[in-house]
Scaffold this motif. Structure first.
Motif, short mmCIF file in Angstrom:
data_model
loop_
_atom_site.label_atom_id
_atom_site.label_comp_id
_atom_site.label_asym_id
_atom_site.label_seq_id
_atom_site.Cartn_x
_atom_site.Cartn_y
_atom_site.Cartn_z
N GLU A 1 20.60 8.84 43.62
CA GLU A 1 19.41 9.50 43.11
C GLU A 1 19.80 10.73 42.32
N ALA A 2 20.84 11.44 42.81
CA ALA A 2 21.30 12.63 42.08
C ALA A 2 21.72 12.24 40.67
N ARG A 3 22.36 11.12 40.56
CA ARG A 3 22.80 10.68 39.23
C ARG A 3 21.60 10.32 38.37
N TYR A 4 20.59 9.71 38.97
CA TYR A 4 19.37 9.41 38.21
C TYR A 4 18.72 10.70 37.73
N ILE A 5 18.75 11.70 38.60
CA ILE A 5 18.12 12.98 38.21
C ILE A 5 18.88 13.60 37.04
N ILE A 6 20.18 13.57 37.19
CA ILE A 6 21.01 14.12 36.11
C ILE A 6 20.75 13.36 34.81
N ALA A 7 20.74 12.04 34.91
CA ALA A 7 20.55 11.22 33.71
C ALA A 7 19.21 11.53 33.05
N GLU A 8 18.16 11.61 33.87
CA GLU A 8 16.83 11.85 33.29
C GLU A 8 16.73 13.26 32.73
N ALA A 9 17.30 14.22 33.48
CA ALA A 9 17.21 15.61 33.03
C ALA A 9 17.98 15.80 31.72
N ARG A 10 19.14 15.22 31.66
CA ARG A 10 19.93 15.35 30.44
C ARG A 10 19.24 14.63 29.29
N LEU A 11 18.72 13.48 29.58
CA LEU A 11 18.02 12.71 28.55
C LEU A 11 16.87 13.53 27.98
N ARG A 12 16.14 14.20 28.87
CA ARG A 12 15.01 14.99 28.39
C ARG A 12 15.49 16.23 27.63
N GLN A 13 16.80 16.51 27.77
CA GLN A 13 17.37 17.62 26.99
C GLN A 13 18.08 17.09 25.75
N GLY A 14 18.01 15.77 25.55
CA GLY A 14 18.59 15.18 24.35
C GLY A 14 19.92 14.52 24.56
N ALA B 1 25.09 5.46 30.63
CA ALA B 1 26.13 5.04 31.57
C ALA B 1 25.54 4.53 32.87
N LEU B 2 24.56 5.25 33.33
CA LEU B 2 23.95 4.85 34.60
C LEU B 2 23.21 3.53 34.45
N ILE B 3 22.53 3.40 33.30
CA ILE B 3 21.80 2.14 33.05
C ILE B 3 22.77 0.97 33.03
N GLU B 4 23.86 1.19 32.38
CA GLU B 4 24.86 0.12 32.29
C GLU B 4 25.28 -0.32 33.69
N GLU B 5 25.58 0.67 34.48
CA GLU B 5 26.06 0.38 35.84
C GLU B 5 24.99 -0.32 36.67
N ARG B 6 23.75 0.16 36.56
CA ARG B 6 22.71 -0.38 37.43
C ARG B 6 22.26 -1.76 36.96
N ARG B 7 22.30 -2.01 35.67
CA ARG B 7 21.95 -3.35 35.18
C ARG B 7 22.97 -4.36 35.69
N LEU B 8 24.21 -3.91 35.76
CA LEU B 8 25.24 -4.78 36.30
C LEU B 8 24.92 -5.13 37.76
N ALA B 9 24.49 -4.11 38.45
CA ALA B 9 24.14 -4.34 39.86
C ALA B 9 22.95 -5.28 39.98
N GLU C 1 14.05 2.42 30.11
CA GLU C 1 15.00 1.59 30.84
C GLU C 1 15.53 2.31 32.08
N LEU C 2 15.71 3.62 31.91
CA LEU C 2 16.16 4.40 33.07
C LEU C 2 15.10 4.32 34.19
N MET C 3 13.85 4.43 33.79
CA MET C 3 12.80 4.35 34.80
C MET C 3 12.68 2.93 35.36
N ASN C 4 12.98 1.98 34.52
CA ASN C 4 12.97 0.58 34.98
C ASN C 4 14.03 0.38 36.07
N GLN C 5 15.24 0.88 35.78
CA GLN C 5 16.31 0.74 36.77
C GLN C 5 15.99 1.54 38.03
N ARG C 6 15.41 2.68 37.83
CA ARG C 6 15.05 3.53 38.96
C ARG C 6 14.00 2.82 39.83
N ALA C 7 13.08 2.15 39.18
CA ALA C 7 12.04 1.42 39.93
C ALA C 7 12.67 0.32 40.77
#
Lengths: 410, 1154
Positions: free
Chosen positions: A301-314, A321-329, A346-352
């Motif tokens: 979850e920490a990684r999801y938070i980082i990914a979303e926070a960074r994404l919202r910062q551009g 990276a996280l999406i890639e990993e989670r889609r594999l899973a 997609e990030l929210m999709n994987q998070r869901a």
């Protein structure tokens, strides 16, 4: 003479009876009189009990928000369940208080009480009980801030979601502060869980840099779970409530999730209909017993938070990276879209998928309404068409019982 | 214990006791025969003015101590007399009182007998109603027959009677038989009770009684007490007597809530009396609750369900409390007993204790002589700070002390019990998946998609069927010189309308009275009952027959089993008759109710009564969901492994009660005073031990310890209350009475340190019709009494309610193991005090139309202040329970009318009518700081009835837009408590041996939440109304929108949850019900004698035979889906939530007396 004697005897007997009746002190061994209980000496009992309140409430909230946000469908015949499922609830809906609000409030009140008791003690700053209770109070407040339009703490005034989340952050900070000086396994767990919780609150509040920063301190393999046991007399409190609820005939895995065929969303066809007699029953299989733990906070979850926070910062890199990993899973093909909105979606999709039935989806949908998937749109026919249409997805109103009995609402 | 209806008044009892040694007297003796130094020479001490002759004679007896024997019915009833006889002899006083009446008197064998004088001595016509001669009495005929049928000579010398049988009949003035009248031979002290045809028979033991004049005393509630003289001699003696109607029985003794002078004339507040023996004789009742139902105005009983043995809700004069029980206190012969529910298993779902067995119904109706009901604080003050919901006093039958008789009675009954409703079918449209030739669904297979199909699983599995009751009762009653006894035994086996609905009851009672001296009497009683009640799951419990049936779907019906049988269609796919009937939910209880009462009067002016008693119940609850491999119980996890619960509970309640009375008189001032004082101590203790286990190896090893996982629970509760009271009652001329009383109470709920709770009372009673100025009206209105009372009682919460408490709650520790923790429980309230109920009661009693019409009218205004409210706390406080607070006020106001008329009273036709009617205005008049609160669609709002329905209301049905506009917030939608309640009971007695009885009941002004219909319409969508077209039983467009929505808030335009718009399902509960109907035939004596009996009667009839409730869409508006809760907000929740409706029953009863 004889009469006089009898009269005296009669009077004496009467007096004895009257005296016998004067003792009104009764034993009440079934009651724990608050005045006889020393909360300081029994701080551990209080704190562990309050922790269990969170474990119990967490499962309740997972079930309730899953229904409201479309993770599950209702197979119940109760109209209140249908109303929640199609997001048509008003503040007098009894489930709004019973399944959403009251469980969270019990967690907040009891854990805050532990902290208040210990605050005056010399070892408050190194008390694992204070840290533990700060953590769970923080999580409960953070969840309230995520999904309710207003928050309330200890019969206080209504708070905005941001104020509510700030209150959670204060508690997480206290947990961090205390456990940073401790070295036990539980202290370490609290420390990292508090980081995740604080980052979660910061993310929801929109403090993206802070959220990313807080989350980055969480080890990737960290997992803190609510733990349960099987006790027939206290299943409602000490067993995995998501499993218990799904083992009946009223919770159905939503079609949107069934169609994903994602191993992170395990379910099974129960081979019959749900309680309503017409919906085919698909049971979740993420939790398979009363004693299965439920993840509360994790490195993932920490990684999801980082990914979303960074994404919202551009910065899209962590998210991609996280999406890639989670889609594999999830046995999905690689993700190729590069647009920020698509990445967020997609990030929210994987998070869901990853946090399915972990009580995140409703908060996600409120935070990122257009990017969060698997939410039936407003005006679309309900999955029981004769019940009408889905209402708008909004934050939840404060229940009537809180408004009516909290003087700050009058 | 003195019982109403047995012996009329203290004076009458004194006469009875002192008339035992009556000797011979000549019927036409000289006017006065005084023996020097005898009774007639004693000082009269009498000072009366303008009172009835009968009252004057009673006073003379009381003040002089000289027993007088006479027939009141022969006395000139309206004659008013005065006698300033304080310093003259009894003879002189009698000369004065009897002057012009035609009566003579004579002292004989320790008493003074008044007999009609010679014809010439009768008063002149017009002076007073003429007194008929012995042979032609309009109201009385006594025919003396010798053994050979000839008129016997007058017996002037005492001689032993060798064998005598006194037989005859008792009729009303119109000639109709009077059943249940107590007939006592004053000299022999032998007694009997008249049968259904009014006949009686007394056999005088050989050689025990001296021949000579005797008199039969006749007593019956509703009639004036009458003495009939006759001559006791060898052989058969026939005495036929006529009892005069007495519409208002001012001299009847009431024991509940009274002290000092206990005659009804002296009581300021109305106390209802039910003639239990009469109800048992003519009504189709099986228990005490039904005995109370619709017999008195102001008592509202809701039967709650058709489950055998389930408790009912009893409200007297509305609901006074929100959080505490509105059930009245119950006393048995002066001893507090449990009249509530026995919730040892929960068959009604997680939220309720619903259909729990009734502790009140443990009592055998055949043991009860009468029931007295104290309706409110005005009369209940003497019962202390817990009696604001009223008091029910059950008085058991006693022996016939001094009767030297023995009588026994056998009653056999068979009831045919019918469900009285039809479970509606479920409807649905076939889906594409179910129409294929291979479909397991036989209803849809081969049909088109969308074809409407229906199924009635309840009918298919024969879920509801006819039940039966078989019962037997035996009673024996008798007594000797100074003792009396009553013994009974009862057995009842009832099978309800589902397979596991059963009640078995075995009961016994022994009452013994012993009076070693006239000043000392012991009454001892012991009741013992064993009940075993098996209950079907009901209400919201998922395994109830009804909920499983009506929430099923035709689409789940299958016929793919190997045997081709049709299954499914129920709420759960795995449900079958076998699965539902295999669940065991059983409550057993062994209950003993011992009591001892001692009455002691060391001197005539000082009497004492001490009552000691207990109510001890050992109860067990057992529940088993058997292990199975069919998935029968899907939500009991682990599914199919079986689970068991066992509970043992011991309830003990002890009563110590003392009542003292000091009587004083000032004849010159015509004043009498009764200073009463007493103390009452009641302790109640309840302990419970329960175990639960899940995972059984086999169903034959079902102990909790045999389960894979087992746990234990324990509970304990104790309460004590102690009260002291004093009351002064002043009587002036025996027709104006004033009462002042004060009770001081303490209760363990508040601890010893809390101060005493003071309860004052005031009252007045005035028999206006005995005033001189009423003479002109006495022909039209012979009896009028005015009364007014004001009193206070209260209601106490359970012990510990004032404390801030924690509750135990388990937690999982660091090692994954369970530990016991605590969580906040009740915030408590250190300032807690009892609710205080104050009541003003005004009324009158009147007799009209020559005592053929009796009226009892009462207006009451009851206010409950310091209302204890479980104030819902803000959830954010974290407390799990709502603390009690003394907040607010509730008013119950209304009028009660009781009419008793005998429009026709002829030899072969007697028509008797009783009408009870009451109104109720219930209103919350304040909630203090709590403000309005809503709980499950019921609101507590100042200005509205308590727990009024409060839902979102429909503003507009927008047919064009296909939507419904509703109020933004919940609003008032109807009352919970009926505002009008009436019952009409009528009895026709034909040809003296056939009695037809019917009782109709009406309730109106209240609403019931029909959740059955709501679930079927809205959630399950299985009702015919939703599925069928408008013309064929379905809702039309507008009604369909009203019920199903979509609902839009009028203010926000946002969707409103369907569950919150309950207006279409909050339905009027107004109804008429044919509650009881019976026909009782007294069997011919030729047949009766053939079996050696003295009387026999056959009763056929029915209960709950008709219901007319036009606006209610369910089966019965009186079901209580949340059960008759003893406390809490759900106690006022009229809702039909999958509850089995009350059943209908036909009865056949045979009663044989020996």
């Amino acid at each position: 003479m004889l009469t006089r004697f009898r009269f005296r005897r009669d009077a004496a007997w009467t007096a004895a009876l009257l005296l016998a009746g004067c003792n009104l002190d009764v034993s009440q061994p079934g009651l724990i009189d608050a005045s006889t209980f020393d909360p300081l000496a029994d701080a551990r009992t209080l704190s562990m009990s309050a922790q269990q309140n969170f474990y119990d409430a967490f499962a309740d909230l997972i079930n309730s928000t899953a229904l409201y946000s479309g993770e599950t469908w209702t197979g119940a015949v109760r109209q209140e369940s249908n109303d929640i499922g199609r997001r048509a609830i008003v503040d007098t809906n009894i489930d709004l208080n019973g399944n959403f609000w009251a469980p969270l409030q019990a967690v907040i009140a009891t854990n805050d009480q532990v902290v208040d008791v210990l605050r005056e003690t010399a070892d408050f700053n190194v008390s694992i009980h204070a840290a533990r209770s700060s953590l769970w109070s923080g999580f409960a407040i953070a969840m309230m801030g995520e999904i309710f339009c207003q928050g309330v703490i200890d019969v206080g005034p209504p708070l905005t979601p941001a104020q509510t989340l700030d209150s959670a952050i204060v508690r997480f900070q206290r947990a961090l502060q205390i456990t940073s000086g401790l070295s036990s396994a539980e202290a370490t767990k609290i420390l990292n869980a508090a980081r995740v919780g604080m980052a979660r609150a910061q993310l929801h509040k929109g403090d993206f840099p802070l959220a990313a920063q807080t989350a980055s301190a969480v080890p990737a393999d960290f997992v803190a779970s609510a733990i349960y046991v099987d006790d027939p007399q206290s299943r409602g409190r000490t067993a995995n409530g998501v499993f218990t609820f799904s083992a009946g005939t009223t919770q159905i895995v939503a079609a949107d999730y069934r169609l994903l065929t994602d191993p992170r969303i395990p379910f099974a066809d129960a081979g019959g209909t749900a309680q309503d007699g017409r919906s085919r029953l698909f049971r979740q299989r993420k939790y398979n017993g009363f004693t299965d733990p439920i993840r509360v906070a994790s490195g993932l979850e920490a990684r999801y938070i980082i990914a979303e926070a960074r994404l919202r910062q551009g910065d899209t890199a962590p998210a991609r990276a996280l999406i890639e990993e989670r889609r594999l899973a999830g046995t999905q093909p690689p993700f190729t879209d590069t647009g920020e909105p698509a990445i967020l979606a997609e990030l929210m999709n994987q998070r869901a998928r990853d946090f399915w039935l972990e009580g995140r989806h409703l908060g996600d949908a409120i935070r990122n309404p257009s990017a969060t998937p698997f939410i039936p749109a407003t005006g679309v026919p309900f999955y029981k068409p004769d019940q009408g249409e889905f209402g708008p997805l909004t934050c939840l109103d404060v229940p009537f019982v809180e408004k009516a009995n909290n003087p700050n609402f009058r | 214990m003195t019982t109403a209806g047995s012996i009329g008044s203290p004076v009458a009892r004194a006469l009875l006791a002192l008339a035992m040694t009556a000797g011979s007297v000549a019927a036409h003796a000289p006017r006065a025969q005084s023996e020097a130094g005898g009774l007639l020479a004693r000082p009269a001490n009498l000072q009366v003015e303008h009172i009835s002759l009968q009252r004057a004679l009673q006073e003379l007896t009381r003040l002089s101590g000289v027993p007088l024997a006479y027939s009141p019915s022969m006395l000139p009833g309206r004659r008013k007399v005065s006698c300033r006889c304080a310093r003259v002899s009894v003879a002189t006083a009698l000369d004065s009182l009897l002057h012009g009446t035609g009566f003579a008197y004579r002292e004989a064998d320790g008493q003074v007998m008044l007999v009609p004088g010679p014809p010439g001595s009768l008063p002149a016509a017009g002076a007073d109603p003429p007194l008929p001669g012995t042979a032609a009495l309009g109201a009385l005929s006594a025919t003396l027959l010798g053994a050979d049928g000839a008129q016997p000579p007058f017996i002037t010398q005492p001689a032993l009677v060798h064998a005598a049988t006194i037989a005859g009949s008792v009729t009303s003035e119109g000639g109709g038989p009077v059943a249940g009248a107590l007939v006592t031979s004053l000299r022999s002290r032998l007694s009997a009770t008249t049968d259904a045809t009014g006949r009686f028979r007394i056999v005088v033991p050989v050689g025990r009684i001296a021949a000579g004049p005797d008199a039969l005393r006749l007593e019956r509630i509703g009639y004036g007490s009458t003495d009939v003289p006759f001559e006791l001699h060898n052989g058969d003696i026939r005495v036929d007597a006529v009892l005069p109607l007495q519409a208002v029985a001012l001299d009847q003794v009431v024991v509940t809530g009274t002290a000092g002078n206990q005659e009804r004339r002296a009581q300021a507040a109305v106390i209802g009396t039910i003639d239990a023996a009469e109800v048992v004789r003519q009504s189709p009742i099986q228990n005490v609750t039904q005995m109370l139902q619709a017999r008195l105005p102001g008592i509202n009983i809701t039967e709650s369900s058709g489950t055998t043995g389930a408790a009912a809700r009893i409200h007297i004069r509305g609901a006074s409390s929100i959080s505490l029980s509105n059930q009245p206190l119950v006393f048995l012969d002066g001893v507090r007993i449990d009249g509530g529910t026995r919730g040892l298993v929960n068959v009604s779902g997680a939220l309720t204790v619903g259909q729990a067995p009734s502790a009140l119904n443990d009592l055998n109706p055949g043991d009860i002589e009468s029931i007295e009901v104290v309706k409110g604080p005005a009369a209940a003050t003497l019962y202390g700070a817990d009696a604001s919901a009223g008091v029910i006093q059950i008085i058991t039958k006693r022996g016939r002390m001094g009767s030297r008789s023995f009588a026994q009675e056998f009653t056999f009954e068979y009831d045919h019990i019918m469900p009285n409703f039809e479970v509606p079918s479920n409807w649905a449209r076939c889906t594409a998946a179910l129409i294929a030739p291979t479909s397991p669904n036989p209803l849809c297979r081969g049909q088109d998609t969308g074809t409407l199909v229906s199924d009635n699983p309840a009918g298919r599995i024969h879920a509801f069927r006819n039940g039966r009751l078989g019962s037997f009762r035996y009673t024996a009653r008798g007594g000797g010189e100074s003792y009396g006894y009553f013994a009974s035994f009862g057995i009842a086996d009832e099978r309800g309308t589902t397979l596991n609905d059963r009640l078995e009851q075995r009961s016994g009672r022994v009452n013994f009275t012993f009076a070693p001296t006239p000043r000392l009497t012991f009454d001892a009683g012991m009741g013992l009952v064993r009940t075993e009640n098996e209950l079907p799951r009901s209400d919201q419990d998922a395994y109830g027959y009804y909920i499983q049936s009506i929430l099923g779907s035709p689409l789940t019906v299958r016929d793919d089993a190997s045997d081709g049988s049709i299954r499914g269609g129920m709420l759960f796919a795995s449900t079958s008759l076998e699965s539902l009937s295999s669940i065991i939910s059983r409550v057993s209880a062994l209950r003993v109710t011992p009591s001892v009462q001692v009455r002691f009067a060391p001197v005539p002016w000082f009497s004492n009564r001490i009552t000691l008693g207990a109510d001890i119940t050992e109860g067990t609850g057992f529940q088993l969901f058997p292990r199975n491999d069919q998935g029968w119980y899907p939500d009991r996890l682990p599914a199919g492994n079986g689970d068991v619960e066992s509970t043992q509970e011991a309830d003990r309640s002890y009563t110590v009660d003392y009542l003292g009375n000091v009587h004083a008189e000032w004849p010159s001032a015509r004043l009498a005073s009764d200073l009463s004082f007493g103390s009452q101590f009641i302790q109640r203790v309840s302990s419970r031990l329960s175990g639960a286990g899940a995972g059984l190896a086999t169903n034959t090893a079902y102990l909790v310890t045999n389960a894979a996982v087992s746990t234990v629970g324990q509970g304990f509760g104790e309460s004590r209350s102690h009260g002291l009271f004093v009351q002064e009652q002043i009587g002036w001329r025996d027709r104006l009475f004033l009462q002042f009383g004060l009770r001081a109470d303490r209760n363990s709920a508040f601890g010893s340190e809390v101060g005493t709770f003071h309860l004052p009372k005031f009252g007045a009673s005035w028999v206006v019709s005995e005033e001189p100025f009423w003479d002109g009206l006495s022909a039209v209105v012979p009896t009028v009494r005015l009364r007014a009372a004001w009193g206070t009682t209260g209601r106490s919460p359970s012990s510990g309610a004032s404390l801030e408490t924690w509750s135990t709650a388990k937690f999982v520790n660091e090692n994954g193991q369970l530990e016991l923790g605590i969580v906040p429980g009740n915030p408590g309230n250190a300032d807690l005090k009892p609710e205080r109920g104050k009541e003003l009661e005004l009324g009158f009693d009147a007799a009209l139309l020559n005592d053929r019409l009796g009226i009892e009218f009462t207006w009451f205004d009851k206010t409950t202040t310091d209302l204890l409210v479980s104030v819902p706390v803000s959830p954010s406080s974290g407390f799990g329970a709502s603390p009690l607070g003394n907040i607010g006020e509730v008013v119950n106001r209304g009028a009660e009318l009781m009419l008793h008329a005998t429009p026709v009273s002829r030899r072969n036709l007697v028509w008797d009518v009783r009408l009870n009617a009451s109104t109720l205005h219930n209103e919350v008049t304040g909630l203090g700081t709590a403000g309005t609160f809503i709980h499950n669609f019921r609101a507590f709002v100042p200005g509205r009835q308590i727990a009024a329905w409060w839902v979102h209301r429909i503003r507009e049905v927008d047919e064009a837009a296909q939507r419904v506009i509703v109020s933004d917030t919940a609003e008032f939608s109807g009352n919970q408590l009926p505002t009008f309640h009436a019952s009409l009971a009528t009895t026709l007695t034909l040809w003296r041996n056939l009695r037809v009885y019917a009782q109709l009941e009406r309730k109106s002004g209240y609403h019931v939440l029909n959740l059955n219909q709501e679930f079927r319409d809205r959630s399950a969508r299985s009702s015919a109304s939703v599925n069928l077209p408008a013309g064929q039983g379905g809702y039309d467009t507008v009604d369909r929108l009203r019920r199903l929505g979509p609902y839009i808030s009028e203010r926000t335009g946002l969707p409103v949850g369907v569950a919150n718009v309950k207006e279409p399902y909050v339905q009027k509960g107004d109804h008429f019900r044919l509650r009881e109907l019976t026909a009782t035939l007294a069997l011919p004596m030729s047949l009766v004698r053939r079996i050696g009996a003295s009387a026999a009667a056959l009763t056929v009839g029915g209960r709950n035979l008709g219901l007319w409730a036009a606006d209610f869409e369910g089966h019965d508006p009186e079901v209580l889906g949340f059960g008759p809760h003893p406390t809490g907000l759900n106690q006022i929740f009229n809702s039909d939530v999958f509850t089995t409706p009350p059943s209908r029953r036909w009865i056949v009863r045979l009663n044989v007396q020996y």
